[in-house]
Design a protein around this motif. Structure first.
Motif: not given
Ligand SMILES: Nc1ncnc2c1ncn2[C@@H]1O[C@H](COP(=O)(O)OP(=O)(O)O)[C@@H](O)[C@H]1O
Ligand SMILES: [Mg+2]
Lengths: 267, 256
Positions: A139-145
Motif C-alpha cells: 500500500a505504501l508503494v502505491t501511495l508513491a512512498t
C-alpha cells in the motif's frame, strides 16, 4: 545390517551440512543485495524527520531501562568476581581498573547490543513483517512512498545514532555498579576507587566502545528490516522473521565485536 | 483509441508455479472493468503487475499507451500518483490514525501540507459515510466494513485517474457489501476514473461493471459487456456466475 542406518545417517549429515552451507551463502548474497538497496534508496533524499524522531524514541529512549539495568548488574558482578580472584593487597586498584576497562571496551557495548537486538531487532522485524503480510508495504508503494526511505532508513539512522548514546550511559551506570559494590560491600575507599578508575580509563577505551555500539546498531536495524521486509506466510512467517532477526543480529554482533576488538586494539 | 490500460501476453511464475499464463486484457478510458474468477487464479497478482509491485516475467503492460514495466525511482512514483488502490485486506497503516491514512498519499506522495490534507481527508471520509470523529480513531478500533470504507476513502483521496478495487466486498455482510458497491459507483462516476475491480461476488460485479472479464488459471477466457454475461455461451462463465460445483472448472479440492 547394523551399519546401514549409520551409513545413511552420516550421508545425511554431509547432505545437511552441504545444504546448510549453501543456504548460508544464499542468505549472505540476499542480505548484501538488500543492504545495497537499503543504503542507495534509503539514504538519499527524501528523508522523513517525523519517522526518524519517532524511531529514536522507540529504539533509544525506550531501551534505556534494559541497558541501564544490564550494565549496573554486570558492573557489580564484575567487581565481586575480580575481588574474589585477586590477592587482598592489590584488589583495590585492580577492581576499579578492570571494571572500567571491561565495561567500556567489551561488556558495555556487547551486552547493550545483545539486549537491544532482543528488544528492538525483534520489534522491527515483527512490525515490518506484519506490515508486509498485511500488504501495508505494498500500500505504501502505491501511495508513491518508498518503503526503504519511509520505513527502513529511519530505523537505521535512529539505531546508529542512539546505540552509542545508550552505551555511553550504560558504561557510566556499569562503572557506578562496580563502584557501589566496591565501596559498599567490599569496603574500598570511595575516593581511591574513583581515582583508580579515572587513572586507568583513557578516552580511547570509551570511544572504541562507542564505535562498536554504532556498528551494532547498524547490524540490528539491517537484520530487523531485512527479515521484516522478507517475511511471508501470515503470523507464522512473522514469528519466524522475528526469531531470525534476533538470532542473526546476535551472532553478527558477537562476530563483529571480535573483528572490531582485533582491529581497534591489536597492533 | 488506445486503451487506457493494456496487458499483452503477461506471464508470471513463482518458482515452478505458473500464475499468469499469457494474460491479455484492455480497458478503455472511463470504463469500469470487473474481473471475476476463482480464488488463487492470479487476480491480485495481475493488479500488482500493473502497479509494479510484482515484476512480470514477460509480456507488455501499457498505461496511457506507454510501457510501465520496470519503471524505477521518480518515473515510477510519477506513474503511481495516477493510481488509487483498494487492497483486499484494506491494508490500512495501523500506526496512523484514520485521517492520516486517508491523507497519506497527499502528505507523503504529493507534499500537501498536513492541515490542508486533513480537510481533504475529512471530506473524503464524509463521501464514504464516515463522520469526522472517526478520523481520529485508529484502524484497529474499526469494524471490517468501516475499514473497507476508510480504505476506499484512501484510494480516492487524491482523485486518481485509475482505481483498482481488489475484492471490495469480500467478508462483508450483504447490506454492507451493497453500501460499498454504491460508494464505488458514486466515486467512480464523480471522478470519471478508469477502474478495474476484482470480485467473486456476482451481485457486486453486476452493479459496478461496464465490462466483465473472467480469469481462469492465469488467462482471460471471456470478456464482454456486463449485460452479456448471462448470454456468454461460455461454460466456464456459466458455471461461475451460477456458482455450480459441477462444470469445466475443477476445484483442486483434494490436491493441496
Ligand atoms: N509474492 C508471491 N510469492 C509467491 N507466490 C505468490 C505471491 N503472490 C501470489 N502468489 C501465488 O499466486 C497465486 C495467485 O495469487 P492471487 O493473485 O493472490 O490470487 P487471487 O486470484 O485469489 O487474487 C496464489 O497461488 C498465490 O499463492
Ligand atoms: Mg486476491
Amino acid at each position: 545390517m547394523l551399519q546401514k542406518p549409520d551409513a545413511a545417517a552420516s550421508w545425511n549429515i554431509a547432505a545437511h551440512l552441504g545444504r546448510a552451507i549453501l543456504n548460508l551463502l544464499r542468505e549472505i548474497g540476499l542480505v548484501t543485495l538488500f543492504l545495497k538497496d537499503m543504503l542507495a534508496q534509503g539514504l538519499t533524499p527524501t528523508f522523513y524527520p517525523r519517522q526518524i524522531a519517532d524511531q529514536m524514541l522507540k529504539i533509544g529512549y525506550n531501551s534505556l531501562p534494559v541497558v541501564g539495568l544490564t550494565a549496573f548488574f554486570t558492573g557489580g558482578a564484575l567487581a565481586l568476581q575480580i575481588y574474589l580472584g585477586s590477592s587482598r593487597f592489590n584488589a583495590e586498584s585492580l577492581v576499579a581498573s578492570i571494571v572500567a576497562l571491561g565495561i567500556t571496551r567489551e561488556l558495555g557495548p556487547v551486552l547493550a547490543g545483545l539486549m537491544v537486538a532482543g528488544r528492538v531487532g525483534a520489534a522491527i522485524a515483527a512490525e515490518l513483517g506484519t506490515m508486509k503480510v498485511t500488504e501495508q508495504i505494498d500500500a505504501l508503494v502505491t501511495l508513491a512512498t518508498n518503503p526503504f526511505k519511509y520505513l527502513a532508513a529511519p530505523r537505521l539512522i535512529a539505531a546508529v545514532i542512539t546505540m552509542p548514546i545508550l552505551v555511553a550511559i550504560g558504561d557510566t551506570i556499569g562503572i557506578m555498579g562496580g563502584y557501589i559494590v566496591g565501596t559498599r560491600s567490599l569496603g574500598f575507599n570511595e575516593y581511591a576507587y574513583l581515582k583508580n578508575t579515572a587513572d586507568f580509563l583513557k578516552l580511547d577505551d570509551f570511544t572504541s566502545g562507542l564505535i562498536k555500539a554504532a556498528v551494532f546498531g547498524f547490524i540490528i536495524a539491517v537484520m530487523g528490516c531485512y527479515h521484516g521486509f522478507n517475511s511471508r506466510g501470515g503470523a507464522q512467517g512473522v514469528g519466524r522473521a522475528t526469531t531470525n532477526a534476533v538470532v542473526s543480529s546476535a551472532i553478527l554482533i558477537l562476530a563483529a565485536n571480535f573483528a572490531l576488538t582485533s582491529l581497534l586494539f591489536g597492533d | 483509441m488506445t486503451p487506457h490500460i493494456e496487458l499483452k501476453d503477461v506471464r508470471k511464475s513463482f518458482g515452478p508455479k505458473q500464475v499468469l499464463r499469457g494474460l491479455s486484457i484492455a480497458v478503455n478510458k472511463g470504463r469500469s472493468l470487473v474481473v471475476i474468477g476463482g480464488s488463487g487464479t492470479g487476480k491480485s497478482v495481475m493488479l500488482k503487475c500493473i502497479l509494479g509491485i510484482i515484476r512480470p516475467d514477460s509480456g507488455e503492460i501499457n498505461v496511457g499507451g506507454e510501457s510501465v514495466v520496470g519503471l524505477r525511482g521518480t518515473e515510477r512514483d510519477q506513474l503511481l500518483l495516477r493510481f488509487g488502490m483498494l487492497f483486499q485486506g484494506s491494508a490500512l497503516f495501523d500506526s496512523l490514525s484514520v485521517w492520516e491514512n486517508v491523507a497519506f498519499g497527499l502528505t507523503h506522495g504529493r507534499g500537501v501540507a498536513r492541515s490542508a490534507a486533513r480537510d481533504v481527508a475529512i471530506d473524503k471520509l464524509a463521501q464514504v459515510g464516515l463522520t469526522s470523529d472517526v478520523g481520529a480513531l485508529y484502524p484497529a478500533e474499526l469494524s471490517g466494513g468501516m475499514q473497507k470504507r476508510v480504505a476506499l476513502a484512501r484510494a480516492i483521496a487524491a482523485d486518481p485517474e485509475i482505481i483498482f478495487f481488489d475484492e471490495p466486498t469480500t467478508g462483508l455482510d450483504p447490506i454492507m457489501a451493497d453500501v460499498i458497491n454504491n460508494l464505488i459507483v458514486d466515486c467512480v462516476k464523480r471522478l470519471g476514473a478508469t477502474t478495474i475491480s476484482i470480485t467473486h461476488d456476482m451481485a457486486s460485479a453486476r452493479k459496478i461493471a461496464d465490462d466483465i472479464a473472467m480469469i481462469h488459471r492465469g488467462e482471460i477466457i471471456w470478456q464482454g459487456e456486463a449485460n452479456q454475461v448471462n448470454r456468454s455461451g461460455n461454460a466456464y462463465v456459466d458455471q461461475f456466475i451460477h456458482g455450480r460445483a459441477e462444470g469445466p472448472i475443477q476445484m483442486d479440492v483434494l490436491r493441496p
